[in-house]
Scaffold this active site. Structure first.
Site, PDB file in Angstrom:
ATOM      1  N   THR A  14      -0.278  12.210   1.086  1.00  0.00           N
ATOM      2  CA  THR A  14      -0.279  13.060   2.281  1.00  0.00           C
ATOM      3  C   THR A  14      -1.522  13.934   2.337  1.00  0.00           C
ATOM      4  O   THR A  14      -1.997  14.291   3.413  1.00  0.00           O
ATOM      5  CB  THR A  14       0.989  13.939   2.271  1.00  0.00           C
ATOM      6  OG1 THR A  14       2.112  13.071   2.364  1.00  0.00           O
ATOM      7  CG2 THR A  14       1.021  14.917   3.417  1.00  0.00           C
ATOM      8  N   THR A  94       2.766  13.155  -3.299  1.00  0.00           N
ATOM      9  CA  THR A  94       3.747  13.919  -4.088  1.00  0.00           C
ATOM     10  C   THR A  94       4.954  13.076  -4.505  1.00  0.00           C
ATOM     11  O   THR A  94       5.651  13.418  -5.456  1.00  0.00           O
ATOM     12  CB  THR A  94       4.286  15.137  -3.300  1.00  0.00           C
ATOM     13  OG1 THR A  94       4.926  14.670  -2.110  1.00  0.00           O
ATOM     14  CG2 THR A  94       3.189  16.126  -2.967  1.00  0.00           C
ATOM     15  N   ASP A  95       5.212  11.968  -3.776  1.00  0.00           N
ATOM     16  CA  ASP A  95       6.489  11.271  -3.998  1.00  0.00           C
ATOM     17  C   ASP A  95       6.652  10.738  -5.417  1.00  0.00           C
ATOM     18  O   ASP A  95       7.763  10.760  -5.962  1.00  0.00           O
ATOM     19  CB  ASP A  95       6.642  10.129  -2.979  1.00  0.00           C
ATOM     20  CG  ASP A  95       7.060  10.647  -1.609  1.00  0.00           C
ATOM     21  OD1 ASP A  95       7.314  11.863  -1.486  1.00  0.00           O
ATOM     22  OD2 ASP A  95       7.134   9.843  -0.661  1.00  0.00           O
TER      23      ASP A  95
HETATM   24  C1  SIN Z   1       3.323  13.029  -0.034  1.00  0.00           C
HETATM   25  O1  SIN Z   1       2.193  12.893  -0.483  1.00  0.00           O
HETATM   26  O2  SIN Z   1       3.847  14.167   0.023  1.00  0.00           O
HETATM   27  C2  SIN Z   1       4.169  11.895   0.468  1.00  0.00           C
HETATM   28  C3  SIN Z   1       3.472  10.602   0.544  1.00  0.00           C
HETATM   29  C4  SIN Z   1       3.021  10.107  -0.782  1.00  0.00           C
HETATM   30  O3  SIN Z   1       3.670  10.360  -1.799  1.00  0.00           O
HETATM   31  O4  SIN Z   1       1.994   9.394  -0.812  1.00  0.00           O
END
Ligand code: SIN
Length: 325
Positions: A14, A94-95
């Site tokens: 993200t 973050t995932d």
């Molecule tokens: C995020 O980055 O918060 C969600 C998408 C990902 O993990 O690439």
């Protein structure tokens, strides 16, 4: 004036997300921006060292694989081998950040800082959190005090230890946290309040994995009330070398699963009792029947087991489960 540089490795997420509408923080495509775009958004702060960039991946981290972990780890070690490299920053979604961070923590030697950062709002959103997170991560990676702590994560003004983090919220800005232990420092002030326990940092040197190494398949089975024990036999039939059971409570195996678990072990599958509860450790009470994951959550236990199986490092899993490297 320092002649050193920080290497920025980008993988997507993200933090590099582009959305159609600045007011919508959930409708966007992750990994759509280049490393140059990310750095342009920082302006030109005069306190940053020179930055060298390498675009490794442009993916949503839900699509990250163990092959990607190995590729990122090799890029980290190659970058740190340069005498002028002071540290490495990795942008990531973050995932699955906690998985990549824990893997890198285990295979990257202590020394020059390795800092992961991410964002919850896409780069095109109003009040995007990515630029500040990236700026702070670059600053922390340049700190001599950040050396030898194992892999670090910088997000939301916090410095966190890779070995202690989890994603704890689906959309809040402080989604990456260290629920059991808290932060190790303040990224805004660039100070450490406690040294993370680096015991396990680099305990599986990358060199012990062949260049063409693949990590063995280890599944996590989330065991709910009434879940079918046949899932274990199915994992074995699929060729899993190991299975981590995310069990109720402190790692309590339902009676209906006992025969299936022991049968899988007889068939050569490593079966680990872990817990689906976010905090606390797994009981050693039934460890003689099936080993527990100790202080490791199911995601960490899976990676520790993959590395033990891939390298043949006897006792690695047990040491990590006991909280040691
Ligand atoms: C995020 O980055 O918060 C969600 C998408 C990902 O993990 O690439």
């Amino acid at each position: 004036m320092s002649t050193g540089h920080i290497t920025l490795l980008t993988t997507g997420g993200t933090i590099a997300g582009r959305g159609a509408h600045a007011g919508n923080a959930s409708d966007y495509v992750a990994g759509s921006m280049s490393a140059t775009d990310l750095l342009t958004a920082l302006g030109h702060p005069d306190d940053l060292p020179r930055i060298e960039t390498q675009e490794l991946l442009s993916i949503d981290s839900k699509d990250m694989t163990p092959e990607h972990w190995l590729m990122i780890a090799r890029a980290v070690e190659a970058a740190r081998a340069s005498a002028s490299c002071q540290g490495v920053v990795i942008t990531h979604g973050t995932d699955t950040l906690e998985e990549t961070a824990w893997f890198l923590h285990l295979v990257c030697s202590p020394g020059k800082p390795v800092v992961l950062t991410a964002a919850m709002r896409p780069a095109t959103a109003l009040s995007a959190d990515g630029p500040m997170n990236l700026y702070q991560a670059l600053c922390v990676a340049a700190l001599p005090e950040a050396r030898n702590h194992g892999v670090l994560v910088v997000m939301n003004d916090q410095i966190l230890a890779a070995s202690e983090i989890a994603k704890t919220h689906t959309h809040a800005l402080d989604a990456i946290a260290a629920p059991r232990t808290g932060t190790v420092g303040n990224a805004s002030e660039r100070t450490f309040c406690r040294p993370p326990a680096p015991g396990s940092a680099g305990c599986v040197p990358l060199a012990t994995l062949q260049d063409d190494a693949t990590l063995p398949e280890v599944d996590i089975l989330h065991v709910a009330a009434g879940s079918r024990p046949a899932l274990l036999a199915e994992a074995h039939e699929r060729g899993c070398a190991g299975v981590v059971l995310a069990l109720p409570g402190n790692g309590s195996l339902p009676d209906t699963w006992r025969d299936a678990a022991l049968g899988a072990v007889d068939n050569g599958v490593r079966v680990i009792r872990s817990s689906r509860v976010a905090n606390g450790s797994v009981s050693t009470r039934t460890a003689a029947i099936l080993p527990g994951s100790g202080v490791l959550n199911p995601l960490q236990a899976r990676i520790a087991l993959m590395l033990e199986l891939a390298t043949g490092t006897s006792g690695l899993f047990a040491r990590l489960a006991a909280g040691h490297g």
